[in-house]
Design a protein around this motif. Structure first.
Motif: not given
Length: 628
Positions: A526-537, A570-586
């Motif tokens: 996959f590739q990490v496209l974004e690391r968004e920050v959220y208020d999770v309170s 690495q998914v840190r507290r209060g982060e939404m890590v957006k990852v994209m990949g292609q499910f291929t090959g198997a």
């Protein structure tokens, strides 16, 4: 007939490939001060042998053996691939299809790990981080009776579900796990390790790890340092039993800390935290040294620890950061588009962060360090090279490089572009979406531990915030929160995610609280496209729901060394890590999970399937199918 080639590394003698260790000179021993009962930088780095499979079926045997992890300790009992800790480095060419019979030859061996818990106390250092059992240690007696029951997963491999090392398909003595690896992947650093259901944390701790390299023509054309100038560095941390004088004996001790002094109110059980040990090993040697020439080297770095996230820095003998020496040229899934300078930031105390199961392909330039000693240390949150008990870094030492005083001829030139074939994915790529929530520790129904929640959006009013397993999420630029309902939370819940082979998907990984989770998805890169920050309170662990929407508040930049192909994030507290990949090959059934092994064993793991689109037309339409 197999054409297997097994060779020792070019920078090793026969003695260095034995399971004992070679010590330094008397002068070096006398000048060094002991740390935790052992002398740092006393023993030479042990470099695993290289195994190049041929056309037949390669047999790699799991064996019970004894290994010297430090010359001042007695031998340590381990489980190991081909009797080597770490196992041999398997090396193949891209497109070279191989077969391995992972054969269990461990017969009636006592389990090599003593496991238990230390009480929770305020203050530092925490008792679980100290060498030995210590006061209050409670042994988990059942671990001593565990059989040598293991299944091997080739981490990062694009291979069918039947070859992936399904956690419940472990084998015992005399049985073999037969796996086929197509290796239809670009040049990269993979690794293999145990993945036995419920006991991965102890099987890996016992020694079942090894590195696996894929090579291709693009990599070869770079003329990178090779042979004795290319060295695997497999990091891990351990604790050991101690004798009456407080010196480590060599007996492996998996000592973890209870999260509180009282059991979880729901389950009645004590909640344990992931393992972190005081002693750092490289290639199975505690605090080794490596003699290097004053030239470029290539290091294949792997964090094979159960749970420790390293914060690395290269320092001199006075603990001053060494500048301009390190470039990262590859990550989990292959070469980066361009070299990335790696520097320790004295203002933020940040070095090179590497979580369990992450790999980094590094070039180190020793030319300006002729005749000097430089050291790789775990920074923690303190100035480079100093202990940080608050982060369980009692002993920051990792390894020492002793740079030769003689000038050498090195014709390697660092290119400005590493991979010209690399292409960055964007949101314009047609793709499906998944939302995965990592719940906070102590959330209702989780027995005190964090969980993986698979979520689906609800648009018909059938669910609302305040209900168990329902969250409201307010994303970037949105005025009205979206409502999501949990469809699965444990490994044995109904299969939720079914992926059509060849599809691209964007997986959104949201951490609602607790530690950083290194999330690993099997099969694809996959590739990490974004690391968004959220208020999770607004999330209520007591209600397992939101009392107010979880709100987008901004974004963290994606570092340059995360801009390539990866399978651990690495998914840190209060982060939404957006990852994209292609499910291929198997095709087949695979898993994704937290790679803190204690979290994985305690439930942070879920299955998914990859099937031909034509087959999914006839699917029973269970929740989550279709990537929505």
């Amino acid at each position: 007939m197999s054409e297997t080639i097994i060779s020792a590394p070019e920078n090793s003698t026969d003695a260095e490939n034995r399971t004992d260790v070679e010590i330094g000179t008397d002068a070096e021993i006398g000048a060094a001060a002991e740390v935790g009962g052992l002398t740092p930088y006393l023993d030479r780095l042990r470099v695993p042998a290289t195994l190049r499979p041929g056309s037949g079926t390669e047999k790699i045997e799991l064996r019970s053996t004894w290994v010297r992890l430090h010359s001042q300790m007695a031998p340590t009992h381990v489980f190991a691939y081909n009797g080597q800790f770490p196992g041999p480095t398997v090396e193949v060419r891209s497109g070279q299809r191989i077969h391995i019979a992972w054969t269990n030859r461990i017969k009636n061996a006592p389990y090599p790990v003593v496991a238990g818990e230390a009480p929770a106390v305020n203050g530092a250092p925490a008792p679980h981080a100290l060498p030995g059992r210590g006061d209050g240690f409670v042994e988990i007696k059942e671990v001593a009776d565990l059989p040598a029951w293991s299944v091997t997963h080739l981490h990062g491999a694009e291979t069918g579900g039947g070859n992936d090392g399904w956690a419940e398909n472990a084998v015992a003595y005399k049985d073999a796990q037969l796996s086929e690896y197509p290796n239809e992947q670009p040049a990269t650093t993979l690794w293999y390790h145990d993945h036995g259901m419920n006991i991965t944390r102890w099987n890996v701790f016992a020694g079942l790890v090894g590195m696996y390299l894929i090579r291709d023509e693009e990599e070869a054309a770079l003329h990178l340092p090779s042979g004795k100038y290319e060295v695997p560095l497999i990091l891990s941390d351990r604790n050991f039993e101690t004798d009456g004088r407080g010196r480590p004996t060599g007996q492996l001790l998996h000592k973890v800390r209870r999260a509180s002094a009282t059991p979880d109110a729901e389950s009645g059980k004590f909640v344990t935290l992931p393992f972190s040990g005081p002693y750092n090993l490289v290639n199975g040697v505690v605090w080794p040294y490596l003699d290097v020439e004053a030239r470029w080297y290539r290091f294949r770095l792997l964090n094979a620890s159960n749970a420790r996230i390293y914060n690395l820095a290269l320092v001199d003998e006075d603990n001053r950061p060494v500048r301009g020496a390190i470039r990262q040229i590859g990550s989990d899934g292959g070469l980066l588009p361009r070299p990335v300078p790696v520097e320790y930031d004295e203002a933020t105390l940040r070095g090179l962060s590497i979580a369990p199961a992450e790999r980094m392909d590094l070039l180190v330039d020793f030319r300006a360090l002729r005749g000097k000693k430089v050291r790789l240390v775990n920074v923690g949150g303190q100035p480079a090279g100093t202990p940080d008990p608050a982060r369980d870094v009692l002993f920051p030492q990792i390894m020492e490089f002793r740079v030769g005083a003689l000038p050498v001829v090195d014709r390697f030139v660092l290119p400005s572009v590493i991979s010209s074939s690399f292409r960055r994915l964007t949101h314009d790529t047609p793709h499906g979406h998944r939302l995965i929530v990592l719940s906070a520790p102590g959330t209702k129904g989780g027995a005190g531990h964090p969980e993986i929640w698979e979520m689906v959006e609800v648009t018909d009013g059938s669910a609302a915030p305040g209900q168990d397993g329902v969250i409201a999420l307010l994303g970037e630029g949105e005025q009205t929160p979206k409502i999501y309902r949990r469809i699965a939370r444990t490994f044995d819940d109904a299969l939720g995610f079914k992926v059509a082979h060849g599809d691209y998907e964007l997986w959104n990984l949201l951490n609602l609280g607790g530690p950083t989770h290194p999330m690993h998805i099997h099969l694809s890169q996959f590739q990490v496209l974004e690391r968004e920050v959220y208020d999770v309170s607004g999330f209520s662990p007591a209600g397992a729901t939101t009392t107010s929407p979880i709100r987008y508040t901004g974004a963290n930049p994606v570092p340059d060394n995360e801009q390539g192909w990866k399978d651990v994030f690495q998914v840190r507290r209060g982060e939404m890590v957006k990852v994209m990949g292609q499910f291929t090959g198997a095709h087949g059934r695979f898993m994704y999970h937290c790679h803190l092994l204690e979290h994985e064993d305690m439930g942070m793991m879920r299955p998914f399937t990859v099937m031909p689109r034509e087959v999914l037309v006839f699917d029973h339409h269970q929740p989550g199918h279709g990537g929505h």
